[in-house]
Design a protein around this motif. Structure first.
Motif, PDB file in Angstrom:
ATOM      1  N   VAL A   1       0.849  -1.189   0.000  1.00  0.00           N
ATOM      2  CA  VAL A   1       0.000   0.000   0.000  1.00  0.00           C
ATOM      3  C   VAL A   1       0.885   1.238   0.000  1.00  0.00           C
ATOM      4  CG1 VAL A   1      -1.859  -1.171   1.255  1.00  0.00           C
ATOM      5  CG2 VAL A   1      -0.144   0.121   2.531  1.00  0.00           C
ATOM      6  N   ASP A   2       0.345   2.318  -0.559  1.00  0.00           N
ATOM      7  CA  ASP A   2       0.963   3.643  -0.439  1.00  0.00           C
ATOM      8  C   ASP A   2       0.163   4.429   0.592  1.00  0.00           C
ATOM      9  OD1 ASP A   2       2.914   3.113  -2.238  1.00  0.00           O
ATOM     10  OD2 ASP A   2       2.309   4.619  -3.725  1.00  0.00           O
ATOM     11  N   ALA A   3       0.843   5.064   1.539  1.00  0.00           N
ATOM     12  CA  ALA A   3       0.117   5.757   2.609  1.00  0.00           C
ATOM     13  C   ALA A   3       0.884   6.990   3.059  1.00  0.00           C
ATOM     14  CB  ALA A   3      -0.086   4.804   3.802  1.00  0.00           C
TER      15      ALA A   3
ATOM     16  N   MET B   1      11.611   6.363  14.645  1.00  0.00           N
ATOM     17  CA  MET B   1      10.632   7.340  15.139  1.00  0.00           C
ATOM     18  C   MET B   1      10.841   8.691  14.440  1.00  0.00           C
ATOM     19  SD  MET B   1       8.294   8.275  17.428  1.00  0.00           S
ATOM     20  CE  MET B   1       7.732   9.736  18.311  1.00  0.00           C
ATOM     21  N   ARG B   2      12.092   9.109  14.355  1.00  0.00           N
ATOM     22  CA  ARG B   2      12.385  10.409  13.742  1.00  0.00           C
ATOM     23  C   ARG B   2      12.071  10.406  12.244  1.00  0.00           C
ATOM     24  NH1 ARG B   2      16.622   9.776  17.461  1.00  0.00           N
ATOM     25  NH2 ARG B   2      18.036   8.954  15.861  1.00  0.00           N
ATOM     26  N   ALA B   3      12.375   9.284  11.558  1.00  0.00           N
ATOM     27  CA  ALA B   3      12.130   9.205  10.112  1.00  0.00           C
ATOM     28  C   ALA B   3      10.631   9.251   9.819  1.00  0.00           C
ATOM     29  CB  ALA B   3      12.752   7.931   9.548  1.00  0.00           C
TER      30      ALA B   3
ATOM     31  N   ALA C   1       8.526  12.167   7.813  1.00  0.00           N
ATOM     32  CA  ALA C   1       7.628  11.889   6.680  1.00  0.00           C
ATOM     33  C   ALA C   1       6.261  12.521   6.922  1.00  0.00           C
ATOM     34  CB  ALA C   1       7.493  10.372   6.498  1.00  0.00           C
ATOM     35  N   ARG C   2       5.801  12.492   8.170  1.00  0.00           N
ATOM     36  CA  ARG C   2       4.519  13.139   8.520  1.00  0.00           C
ATOM     37  C   ARG C   2       4.617  14.637   8.311  1.00  0.00           C
ATOM     38  NH1 ARG C   2       4.028  13.330  14.635  1.00  0.00           N
ATOM     39  NH2 ARG C   2       5.700  14.817  14.123  1.00  0.00           N
ATOM     40  N   ASP C   3       5.680  15.242   8.818  1.00  0.00           N
ATOM     41  CA  ASP C   3       5.800  16.701   8.766  1.00  0.00           C
ATOM     42  C   ASP C   3       5.960  17.206   7.341  1.00  0.00           C
ATOM     43  OD1 ASP C   3       5.636  16.588  11.495  1.00  0.00           O
ATOM     44  OD2 ASP C   3       7.810  16.781  11.825  1.00  0.00           O
ATOM     45  N   GLN C   4       6.623  16.416   6.471  1.00  0.00           N
ATOM     46  CA  GLN C   4       6.888  16.852   5.095  1.00  0.00           C
ATOM     47  C   GLN C   4       5.828  16.347   4.117  1.00  0.00           C
ATOM     48  OE1 GLN C   4      11.008  15.941   4.065  1.00  0.00           O
ATOM     49  NE2 GLN C   4      11.569  16.137   6.252  1.00  0.00           N
TER      50      GLN C   4
ATOM     51  N   ARG D   1       7.594  -3.980   6.074  1.00  0.00           N
ATOM     52  CA  ARG D   1       8.728  -3.362   5.378  1.00  0.00           C
ATOM     53  C   ARG D   1       8.213  -2.061   4.760  1.00  0.00           C
ATOM     54  NH1 ARG D   1       9.800  -7.342   2.181  1.00  0.00           N
ATOM     55  NH2 ARG D   1       9.076  -6.549   0.182  1.00  0.00           N
ATOM     56  N   TYR D   2       8.963  -0.976   4.919  1.00  0.00           N
ATOM     57  CA  TYR D   2       8.479   0.291   4.374  1.00  0.00           C
ATOM     58  C   TYR D   2       9.673   1.156   3.963  1.00  0.00           C
ATOM     59  CZ  TYR D   2       9.957   2.611   8.654  1.00  0.00           C
ATOM     60  OH  TYR D   2      10.704   3.116   9.681  1.00  0.00           O
ATOM     61  N   ARG D   3       9.392   2.135   3.112  1.00  0.00           N
ATOM     62  CA  ARG D   3      10.414   3.121   2.741  1.00  0.00           C
ATOM     63  C   ARG D   3       9.706   4.397   2.279  1.00  0.00           C
ATOM     64  NH1 ARG D   3      11.144   2.765  -2.872  1.00  0.00           N
ATOM     65  NH2 ARG D   3      10.046   0.988  -3.782  1.00  0.00           N
ATOM     66  N   VAL D   4      10.426   5.487   2.391  1.00  0.00           N
ATOM     67  CA  VAL D   4       9.896   6.782   1.955  1.00  0.00           C
ATOM     68  C   VAL D   4      10.065   6.886   0.447  1.00  0.00           C
ATOM     69  CG1 VAL D   4      10.136   9.286   2.141  1.00  0.00           C
ATOM     70  CG2 VAL D   4      10.455   7.837   4.172  1.00  0.00           C
ATOM     71  N   LEU D   5       9.012   7.350  -0.235  1.00  0.00           N
ATOM     72  CA  LEU D   5       9.014   7.395  -1.692  1.00  0.00           C
ATOM     73  C   LEU D   5       9.399   8.770  -2.230  1.00  0.00           C
ATOM     74  CD1 LEU D   5       5.729   5.508  -2.670  1.00  0.00           C
ATOM     75  CD2 LEU D   5       8.074   4.729  -2.990  1.00  0.00           C
ATOM     76  N   ALA D   6      10.088   8.712  -3.368  1.00  0.00           N
ATOM     77  CA  ALA D   6      10.236   9.928  -4.180  1.00  0.00           C
ATOM     78  C   ALA D   6       8.939  10.097  -4.961  1.00  0.00           C
ATOM     79  CB  ALA D   6      11.425   9.792  -5.117  1.00  0.00           C
ATOM     80  N   ASP D   7       8.546  11.317  -5.236  1.00  0.00           N
ATOM     81  CA  ASP D   7       7.243  11.560  -5.867  1.00  0.00           C
ATOM     82  C   ASP D   7       7.090  10.862  -7.208  1.00  0.00           C
ATOM     83  OD1 ASP D   7       6.081  12.979  -3.862  1.00  0.00           O
ATOM     84  OD2 ASP D   7       6.772  14.942  -4.594  1.00  0.00           O
ATOM     85  N   ASP D   8       8.180  10.763  -7.971  1.00  0.00           N
ATOM     86  CA  ASP D   8       8.061  10.218  -9.331  1.00  0.00           C
ATOM     87  C   ASP D   8       8.455   8.737  -9.394  1.00  0.00           C
ATOM     88  OD1 ASP D   8      10.677  10.582  -8.705  1.00  0.00           O
ATOM     89  OD2 ASP D   8      11.265  11.455 -10.648  1.00  0.00           O
TER      90      ASP D   8
END
Length: 686
Positions: free
Chosen positions: A56-58, A99-101, A105-108, A131-138
């Protein structure tokens, strides 16, 4: 492919890779996935099924650490597609950086791509340690399935994927087969197969029984064939190398062997004669025999070994006969001495249980006058020397490791070796794991062997079993009572034997109850067995020390307590201790409920089958080849991908191809071996 391309990684990573057997970058190419995860598609949180891996994307709504005694990191996320559906991410073990990451992600307002199984939680739908990671928009979705590789501590999947992807780009995947050959066998090229298996398109795993998941896809079959071919090439090369060694040519007139056959109270079966002729021909050659003699329990392997020993002795050499247990060594010693002493052959028994003085005297005999030395592992100790060892016989060879068999052979100058096994080996297993041996099979039982009936009794019917034992003793016959197998503790197993002996002494009052177990000294075991053979003991309570070799024709009942704890091979071996005389014989399998599915399957197989080869085939199906052979007992490279039951046709094709290459194209054979085994070929058969 270059012979030794070191993996480009840090020393720490290389150390972890070595734990997986990955030394070269080409090893990485052949390190294939255990399974796949589908990260090529997204699922809305509202549509996600429970208990099935989804992606999922969230966006992170909030993140917190629970104040409970055991702190947890909890993030509340919503579907990135604008849906109001909520999902909780729960981390039982976490770092402050996580926690910081997540807070960043929430703040940005950054999206997370999350992969895991949704389950029902206290607060609502949740994923635990996804398993999760922060996505680039594209960032686009991947076009292939994500492989999950065998790994080890400190080596992440992402690191393995990067290393393997780089190795695939750099590797020399030139095929050793042309397109015509691949097409004729419905197999892809090696490069095509590897590319697909490391990065398959998603449609290949639309179901759990897809060809990719069950490893029946042509790409998997190509890898399995190449693996089997490497195994066949390595074993056949070892076989041919041994044939280039010199060995004593044992070609006497056959006077001793003929005299032995004339004195026997029985005639050899046709199968025994055929196998004896094969061994005679081997022993006359100027290179060392390396033959596996297999046959079902009671088929008469020992007399064939005795005939081989006669041939070596008449040619002026010694024979050694190594057995895995003192009881079996003593039984073989008594039998062989009965047959051979009247022919003037000096037979000596050497085992670890002898006193120091007697052992030293027998060591001197082995180094001087003894013509046949029977013993246990004591035969391969450093202080044992043979005067002129020409034939080494190993009984129950699967109970010994490669090194032990090699040590016995080193007691002479390339002596001939005959290995015997009453655990029949299924044909595909023999073709694969014993390709460097000549194999003889005694596939016929002596005509006087009475069939053994197998009965299954729940432990709740124990009284009926003890009544049957009393009835057998009243008729003048004898019985075995085998105690539970307790693999994790020989001390507990000994106690079980002592407890069983004490209980039966009460339950069967008036009968003579003997006891034999592995903790007895050699002379004590021999005394108990001699009393049983002489009919001075009605019921012999025993651990599995009587599993092989014990031959008491008057024993017609075998009771195996807690039969569900024993393997198929052991049950069949134990059952073979009865039915050796003219009396009807029964094997009672006492089991305790509840039975596991595996135990139930084993008992069903042993109840329905008396043919050792069929039992071995079913055992192979239940346990797999590595465990059946006994880890490294064979010395052969264990198979990672091929399945000997499913891929029997590939075993035959690999065997044919190996023979052709070694004869016509040894350079191509060497290239294939370097690709698959590197410098590990010396670990093969000794």
């Amino acid at each position: 492919m270059p012979a030794a391309e070191e993996i480009d990684a840090s020393p720490a990573i290389r150390s972890r890779l070595r734990k997986l057997g990955l030394e070269r970058s080409s090893d990485l190419v052949l390190h294939l996935p255990l399974r796949y995860e589908d990260e090529t598609r997204l699922t809305r949180i509202a549509d996600a099924p429970v208990g099935v891996p989804v992606q999922v994307d969230a966006r992170v709504l909030d993140v917190s650490i629970t104040p409970a005694a055991r702190r947890q990191l909890v993030a509340r996320v919503s579907d990135a597609n604008g849906d109001d559906s909520i999902l909780f991410l729960r981390f039982l073990n976490f770092y402050g950086s996580q926690m910081r990451a997540l807070a960043a992600a929430r703040d940005q307002g950054l999206r997370l791509r999350i992969f895991g199984e949704i389950r029902s939680g206290f607060l609502g739908p949740e994923m635990v340690h996804p398993r999760y990671r922060v996505l680039a928009d594209d960032e686009a979705l991947p076009q292939s399935l994500t492989p999950v590789y065998p790994s080890t501590a400190g080596l992440s999947q992402s690191a393995l994927r990067r290393l393997i992807a780089r190795a695939l780009k750099e590797a020399d995947l030139a095929d050793l087969f042309d397109d015509r050959w691949c097409q004729s066998h419905s197999l892809p090229s090696l490069a095509t197969a590897l590319a697909l298996l490391h990065a398959p398109p998603p449609e290949l795993t639309d179901s759990a029984d897809s060809a990719l998941q069950t490893r029946s896809h042509p790409a998997w079959r190509r890898i399995k064939f190449d693996e089997l071919l490497a195994q066949q090439l390595s074993l056949r090369r070892a076989y041919l190398a041994r044939r280039r060694k010199g060995a004593p040519e044992l070609a006497p007139a056959g006077r001793l062997a003929n005299a032995l056959q004339a004195a026997l109270p029985f005639a050899l079966t046709a199968a025994q004669r055929r196998v004896a002729d094969e061994i005679i021909a081997d022993l006359e050659q100027p290179y060392p025999m390396q033959r596996l003699l297999q046959g079902d329990v009671g088929c008469g392997k020992t007399i064939v070994a005795a005939l081989a020993a006669c041939q070596a002795i008449e040619a002026g050499h010694q024979a050694a006969f190594m057995a895995p247990t003192e009881i079996l060594a003593e039984q073989n010693h008594l039998k062989l001495r009965t047959w051979l002493a009247p022919l003037g052959i000096e037979v000596v028994c050497l085992s670890g249980g002898l006193s120091k003085g007697i052992r030293r005297a027998k060591q001197v005999q082995a180094a001087t006058s003894a013509q046949l030395v029977v013993g246990t592992h004591a035969l391969i100790q450093e202080n044992i020397d043979f005067a002129r060892l020409g034939l080494a016989i190993v009984d129950e060879q699967h109970r010994f490791g490669v090194v032990q068999r090699l040590e016995l052979r080193r007691k002479g100058v390339n002596p001939h070796q005959l290995m015997m096994s009453a655990t029949p080996i299924p044909r595909t297993l023999a073709m694969s794991y014993y390709a460097d041996l000549d194999v003889s099979v005694i596939d016929e039982l002596p005509p006087d062997r009475s069939p053994v009936r197998t009965r299954l009794f729940s432990d709740q019917r124990r009284d009926e079993v003890t009544a049957a034992v009393r009835a057998v003793a009243a008729s003048g016959r004898q019985a075995y009572w085998v105690c539970p197998l307790i693999e994790e503790s020989t001390k507990l197993e000994l106690q079980a034997a002592l407890d069983t002996h004490a209980a039966l002494t009460v339950e069967l009052a008036g009968l003579r109850i003997g006891l034999v177990h592995g903790r007895l000294r050699g002379d004590e075991k021999a005394a108990v067995m001699a009393a049983f053979v002489a009919g001075e003991v009605d019921v012999l309570v025993a651990t599995t020390v009587i599993e092989v070799g014990v031959d008491v024709p008057n024993a017609s009942l075998m009771v195996i307590e807690h039969a569900e704890r024993f393997g198929l091979s052991q049950l069949h071996q134990l059952r073979g201790r009865v039915g050796r005389g003219a009396h009807d014989s029964v094997c009672v399998l006492l089991y305790q409920q509840p039975l596991s599915p595996t135990a139930r399957a084993r008992l069903k197989i042993i109840f329905e089958n008396s043919d050792g080869f069929e039992i071995a085939r079913q055992d192979l199906r239940l346990r797999g080849p590595g465990e059946f052979v006994g880890s490294r007992q064979s010395g052969a490279p264990l198979l990672r991908y091929a399945d000997l039951e499913v891929d029997a046709d590939l075993v035959e094709l690999a065997q044919e191809t190996a023979a052709k290459w070694l004869r016509d194209d040894p350079e191509r054979a060497g290239h294939h071996l370097r690709r698959w085994l590197g410098n590990r070929e010396e670990l093969l058969k000794a």
